[in-house]
Design a protein around this motif. Structure first.
Motif, short mmCIF file in Angstrom:
data_model
loop_
_atom_site.label_atom_id
_atom_site.label_comp_id
_atom_site.label_asym_id
_atom_site.label_seq_id
_atom_site.Cartn_x
_atom_site.Cartn_y
_atom_site.Cartn_z
N TRP A 115 0.83 -1.20 0.00
CA TRP A 115 0.00 0.00 0.00
C TRP A 115 0.87 1.25 0.00
CZ3 TRP A 115 -4.22 2.16 -1.32
CH2 TRP A 115 -4.64 3.35 -0.75
N VAL A 116 1.94 1.24 0.79
CA VAL A 116 2.85 2.38 0.84
C VAL A 116 3.47 2.61 -0.54
CG1 VAL A 116 4.98 3.28 1.85
CG2 VAL A 116 3.32 2.11 3.29
N MET A 117 3.89 1.54 -1.20
CA MET A 117 4.47 1.66 -2.54
C MET A 117 3.43 2.19 -3.53
SD MET A 117 7.65 1.02 -2.61
CE MET A 117 7.93 0.77 -4.35
N PHE A 118 2.19 1.67 -3.46
CA PHE A 118 1.15 2.16 -4.36
C PHE A 118 0.91 3.65 -4.16
CE2 PHE A 118 -3.30 3.45 -4.72
CZ PHE A 118 -3.48 3.31 -6.09
N VAL A 119 0.79 4.07 -2.90
CA VAL A 119 0.52 5.47 -2.59
C VAL A 119 1.65 6.36 -3.08
CG1 VAL A 119 0.28 7.14 -0.71
CG2 VAL A 119 -1.04 5.04 -0.69
#
Length: 157
Positions: A52-56
């Motif tokens: 999720w952090v990478m996507f954001v």
């Protein structure tokens, strides 16, 4: 800094480098990109929160890049753009805040594991994770300021 409450709805061209909130574009690039780089340079374990952090970070980096070039080229002069500006930056704030909390939690939990097996490699990864958390919260703050000042500009237009 110059204000854009009179004349054009939004600045375009080189005026984006001298107006608030548009002056935040470059720091958003830098700190959002640093989050992306720092998280990608360590082990992405556990997959779900760090995914999720990478996507954001990638989503906001690409979105800010597109937004920056739209403003730079002057394609933002219709009346719908101030509300889109507020919407994008509000969404970025919500995304980055949730990613920052996830990243801080994972870093804290991994820190407890690193204490059990203290090696040079684990210390390096832990320090990279801490740097990513700091950069993520700074990026959240920058997007928050951009959203607030964009909302003020939208209200005044």
């Amino acid at each position: 800094m110059a204000s854009t409450t009179s004349g054009d709805v939004l600045p375009s061209g080189s005026r984006i480098f001298t107006t608030i909130p548009d002056v935040f574009f470059i720091p958003e690039f830098v700190f959002g990109g640093l989050v992306w780089i720092l998280v990608a340079s360590t082990r992405v374990v556990p997959d779900n929160p760090l995914g999720w952090v990478m996507f954001v970070s990638v989503f906001c980096f690409v979105g800010t890049t597109l937004w920056f070039f739209i403003f730079l080229c002057g394609a933002n002069q219709s009346s719908v753009w101030p509300s889109l500006d507020v919407g994008f930056h509000f969404l970025a704030v919500v995304f980055f805040l949730s990613a920052s909390v996830d990243l801080a939690y994972v870093t804290f939990r991994n820190g407890e594991e690193y204490k059990l097996t203290p090696t040079d490699e684990s210390l390096k990864i832990f320090r990279l994770d801490i740097a990513a958390v700091v950069m993520s919260y700074v990026a959240t703050l920058l997007y928050f300021l951009h959203a607030i000042f964009s909302a003020i500009r939208w209200k005044n237009s």
